[in-house]
Scaffold this active site. Sequence first.
Site, PDB file in Angstrom:
ATOM      1  N   LYS A  47      -6.757  -4.756  -1.852  1.00  0.00           N
ATOM      2  CA  LYS A  47      -6.313  -3.627  -2.649  1.00  0.00           C
ATOM      3  C   LYS A  47      -4.858  -3.237  -2.385  1.00  0.00           C
ATOM      4  O   LYS A  47      -4.193  -2.639  -3.240  1.00  0.00           O
ATOM      5  CB  LYS A  47      -7.189  -2.397  -2.346  1.00  0.00           C
ATOM      6  N   GLY A  48      -4.398  -3.491  -1.182  1.00  0.00           N
ATOM      7  CA  GLY A  48      -3.124  -2.918  -0.721  1.00  0.00           C
ATOM      8  C   GLY A  48      -1.912  -3.163  -1.612  1.00  0.00           C
ATOM      9  O   GLY A  48      -0.982  -2.375  -1.626  1.00  0.00           O
TER      10      GLY A  48
ATOM     11  N   GLU B  48       2.172  -9.386  -1.789  1.00  0.00           N
ATOM     12  CA  GLU B  48       1.428  -8.774  -0.674  1.00  0.00           C
ATOM     13  C   GLU B  48       2.103  -7.478  -0.243  1.00  0.00           C
ATOM     14  O   GLU B  48       3.327  -7.379  -0.274  1.00  0.00           O
ATOM     15  CB  GLU B  48       1.476  -9.723   0.527  1.00  0.00           C
TER      16      GLU B  48
ATOM     17  N   ASP C   3       0.466  -9.297   8.284  1.00  0.00           N
ATOM     18  CA  ASP C   3       0.241  -8.885   9.669  1.00  0.00           C
ATOM     19  C   ASP C   3       0.131 -10.145  10.544  1.00  0.00           C
ATOM     20  O   ASP C   3       1.137 -10.623  11.069  1.00  0.00           O
ATOM     21  CB  ASP C   3      -1.026  -8.022   9.711  1.00  0.00           C
TER      22      ASP C   3
ATOM     23  N   PHE D 280      -0.038   0.817  13.429  1.00  0.00           N
ATOM     24  CA  PHE D 280      -0.795   0.849  12.188  1.00  0.00           C
ATOM     25  C   PHE D 280      -0.006   1.509  11.064  1.00  0.00           C
ATOM     26  O   PHE D 280       0.296   2.697  11.110  1.00  0.00           O
ATOM     27  CB  PHE D 280      -2.153   1.522  12.386  1.00  0.00           C
ATOM     28  N   VAL D 281       0.327   0.701  10.051  1.00  0.00           N
ATOM     29  CA  VAL D 281       1.154   1.148   8.924  1.00  0.00           C
ATOM     30  C   VAL D 281       0.243   1.642   7.800  1.00  0.00           C
ATOM     31  O   VAL D 281      -0.760   1.001   7.485  1.00  0.00           O
ATOM     32  CB  VAL D 281       2.033  -0.021   8.424  1.00  0.00           C
TER      33      VAL D 281
ATOM     34  N   ASP E   1      -3.793   1.185   3.530  1.00  0.00           N
ATOM     35  CA  ASP E   1      -4.789   2.168   3.998  1.00  0.00           C
ATOM     36  C   ASP E   1      -5.066   2.087   5.492  1.00  0.00           C
ATOM     37  O   ASP E   1      -4.706   1.123   6.170  1.00  0.00           O
ATOM     38  CB  ASP E   1      -6.111   1.926   3.283  1.00  0.00           C
TER      39      ASP E   1
ATOM     40  N   ARG F 297      -3.658   5.630   1.038  1.00  0.00           N
ATOM     41  CA  ARG F 297      -2.992   4.705   0.108  1.00  0.00           C
ATOM     42  C   ARG F 297      -2.054   5.441  -0.851  1.00  0.00           C
ATOM     43  O   ARG F 297      -1.115   4.869  -1.378  1.00  0.00           O
ATOM     44  CB  ARG F 297      -4.033   3.947  -0.731  1.00  0.00           C
TER      45      ARG F 297
END
Length: 171
Positions: free
Chosen positions: A37-38, A93, A97, A147-148, A154, A160
């Site tokens: 989803k990102g 994308e 990561d 954690f971004v 999300d 989001r």
Amino acid sequence: MKRILSRRQVRQTIKRLSDLIREEYRDKRPLLVCVLKGGFVFLADLIRELDMPLQVDFITVSSYGSGRASSGEVRIVQDITTDVTGRHVLIVEDIVDSGLTLDRLRQRLHSRSPASLRVCALLARRDALADNPDLADYVGHAVPPGFVVGYGIDSGEDYRYLPDVWMLEDE
Ligand code: PRP
């Protein structure tokens, strides 16, 4: 939470990436494959900045589930519906990561004989880029560990909607 990129910086970055992509794909009517989803917020802004003939499709993958650590397994939840044979494909994308998701997507799409296959990522981990500078063909920003969230990204399906990019601090 700490803001690591303002919406203005994101806009400038998208402009820079769009200029490069437009130059490369002029007259090629590329197929942009958004990784859900990102990737949906980034794709939406990117195609409008590109403002050129192109097509879009979507692939839904999941490796993080609802937790914060990668499961190490990339699950294809829903595939694209476009035939990529002979097409110029650009994977879009939000963040690279470990690079595992991209590896799997590259293999999957490459086996369907596209004319070309490249990757555009808004964000990529600094460490992953140091290990492999060719991780993605177009990269907006290198980001440090942590954690971004925001701009489509999300944590446990939250955050989001945030227009800027943030780093979650340890709770
Ligand atoms: C995130 C992100 C990338 C992927 C990157 O997706 O959007 O697609 O992980 O991680 P990797 O390089 O270590 O493989 P996630 O699995 O969290 O799904 P989401 O996009 O639905 O949030």
